[in-house]
Write a protein that holds these residues in place. Sequence first.
Motif, short mmCIF file in Angstrom:
data_model
loop_
_atom_site.label_atom_id
_atom_site.label_comp_id
_atom_site.label_asym_id
_atom_site.label_seq_id
_atom_site.Cartn_x
_atom_site.Cartn_y
_atom_site.Cartn_z
N LYS A 1 18.99 48.38 14.52
CA LYS A 1 18.07 47.35 14.05
C LYS A 1 17.25 47.85 12.87
CE LYS A 1 17.42 45.23 18.65
NZ LYS A 1 16.41 44.90 19.70
N LEU A 2 16.83 49.10 12.95
CA LEU A 2 16.06 49.69 11.87
C LEU A 2 16.90 49.79 10.60
CD1 LEU A 2 13.60 51.21 10.74
CD2 LEU A 2 14.54 53.31 11.74
N VAL A 3 18.13 50.26 10.74
CA VAL A 3 19.01 50.38 9.58
C VAL A 3 19.28 49.01 8.95
CG1 VAL A 3 21.32 51.06 8.79
CG2 VAL A 3 20.08 52.50 10.42
N HIS A 4 19.57 48.02 9.79
CA HIS A 4 19.84 46.67 9.28
C HIS A 4 18.61 46.08 8.58
CE1 HIS A 4 19.88 42.21 9.65
NE2 HIS A 4 21.06 42.39 9.11
N ALA A 5 17.43 46.45 9.04
CA ALA A 5 16.21 45.91 8.43
C ALA A 5 16.11 46.27 6.96
CB ALA A 5 14.99 46.43 9.18
N PHE A 6 16.71 47.41 6.58
CA PHE A 6 16.69 47.80 5.16
C PHE A 6 17.99 47.44 4.45
CE2 PHE A 6 16.51 50.27 1.37
CZ PHE A 6 15.17 50.39 1.09
N GLN A 7 19.10 47.60 5.13
CA GLN A 7 20.40 47.37 4.49
C GLN A 7 20.77 45.90 4.54
OE1 GLN A 7 23.38 49.94 6.16
NE2 GLN A 7 22.45 51.80 5.37
N ASN A 8 20.22 45.12 3.63
CA ASN A 8 20.49 43.69 3.59
C ASN A 8 20.24 43.14 2.19
OD1 ASN A 8 17.59 42.67 3.49
ND2 ASN A 8 17.55 43.97 5.31
N ASP A 9 20.66 41.90 1.97
CA ASP A 9 20.57 41.29 0.65
C ASP A 9 19.13 41.06 0.19
OD1 ASP A 9 23.29 41.27 0.34
OD2 ASP A 9 23.56 39.21 1.04
N ALA A 10 18.22 40.87 1.13
CA ALA A 10 16.82 40.65 0.74
C ALA A 10 16.24 41.90 0.06
CB ALA A 10 15.98 40.29 1.97
N ILE A 11 16.57 43.07 0.59
CA ILE A 11 16.12 44.32 -0.01
C ILE A 11 16.82 44.53 -1.36
CG2 ILE A 11 16.01 46.82 0.24
CD1 ILE A 11 14.10 45.39 2.08
N ARG A 12 18.10 44.23 -1.42
CA ARG A 12 18.82 44.33 -2.70
C ARG A 12 18.15 43.50 -3.78
NH1 ARG A 12 24.13 46.22 -2.70
NH2 ARG A 12 25.07 46.61 -0.66
N GLN A 13 17.74 42.29 -3.41
CA GLN A 13 17.13 41.39 -4.39
C GLN A 13 15.79 41.93 -4.88
OE1 GLN A 13 18.91 38.90 -5.42
NE2 GLN A 13 17.42 38.10 -6.88
N ILE A 14 14.99 42.49 -3.99
CA ILE A 14 13.71 43.07 -4.40
C ILE A 14 13.94 44.23 -5.37
CG2 ILE A 14 11.66 44.31 -3.61
CD1 ILE A 14 11.80 42.72 -1.02
N LEU A 15 14.91 45.08 -5.05
CA LEU A 15 15.22 46.20 -5.92
C LEU A 15 15.63 45.71 -7.31
CD1 LEU A 15 17.17 48.48 -3.43
CD2 LEU A 15 15.09 49.13 -4.65
N LYS A 16 16.46 44.70 -7.35
CA LYS A 16 16.95 44.16 -8.61
C LYS A 16 15.83 43.56 -9.45
CE LYS A 16 20.24 40.77 -10.45
NZ LYS A 16 21.26 39.74 -10.09
N GLU A 17 14.93 42.84 -8.80
CA GLU A 17 13.91 42.09 -9.53
C GLU A 17 12.65 42.90 -9.86
OE1 GLU A 17 13.09 38.70 -7.12
OE2 GLU A 17 14.99 37.68 -7.59
N GLN A 18 12.30 43.84 -8.97
CA GLN A 18 11.00 44.48 -9.12
C GLN A 18 11.04 45.96 -9.47
OE1 GLN A 18 8.06 43.58 -6.07
NE2 GLN A 18 9.24 41.82 -5.38
N PHE A 19 12.17 46.63 -9.23
CA PHE A 19 12.15 48.09 -9.36
C PHE A 19 13.29 48.63 -10.24
CE2 PHE A 19 10.22 47.24 -5.13
CZ PHE A 19 8.93 47.57 -5.49
N PRO A 20 13.11 48.55 -11.56
CA PRO A 20 14.11 49.14 -12.44
C PRO A 20 14.17 50.65 -12.21
CG PRO A 20 12.08 48.61 -13.64
CD PRO A 20 11.95 47.99 -12.28
#
Length: 260
Positions: A235-254
């Motif tokens: 559950k902990l791993v899935h909480a980070f490994q998902n498309d929502a986290i990918r999107q935040i990385l793409k939009e906010q963290f070059p």
Amino acid sequence: MRRLLLLVLALIALAAGPAVAADKIKVGIMGGDAEVLWAKAKEIAARDGLDINLVVFSDYLLPNEALHSGDLDANAFQHKPFLANQIKARGYKIVPVGETIVTPIGLYSKRVKAVGDLKDGAQIGIPNDPSNGGRALLLLQAEKLIRLKDGVGLLPTVFDVVDNPKRLKFQEVDAAQLPRSLEDLDAAVINTNYAVDAGLTPGKDSIAIESKVNNPYNNVIVVREADTQKPWVPKLVHAFQNDAIRQILKEQFPGQFPAF
């Protein structure tokens, strides 16, 4: 009739058993960008019945000790070579259970605009811990500023420098202090989280940056060996490994990229 209905409902509840309480865990992270990413992960985990209490650190050496001693259930702040070195040096019984991000380390300067502009005898700051110090030296080698002894792997030291045409002088500094030391140095190799906290943008303000292709420095989620089979781990791993986290990385963290 009302009493009969209540009795039936009570019997159904007893048959079903008590409600399952959400798992509660403490996860150690570093301050800065990680707080934004893990705030979202915490929200996602809650939907899966996992209550995450985030514990924020500013020193790389503390989260593994806290995990080993039982003050944390997991941490997520370090790349694989750093973890391997900590386990070897301190005997921690902790293991990675999932990858998170790659944050390429960069060379920054307030005195020159390009690597080629560094003068002979330039003072270069590098992290003073073995894994990040080695990582810094490998970046300098990739930029052809130095050459390291063959076969040093991911943990070279300044004693492994066999060619230094510009006679660079290395200042080994605590990783968290390197942004503050930048004013007094010709350049410094700074971890991305500390660079961003200091207002520096990887790829824009850096004069050199590590490649993200085949990068061995993937950050990981770590737990105690004894806990790897606990139901909250996936559950902990899935909480980070998902498309929502990918999107935040793409939009906010070059400068930061998903490793999963």
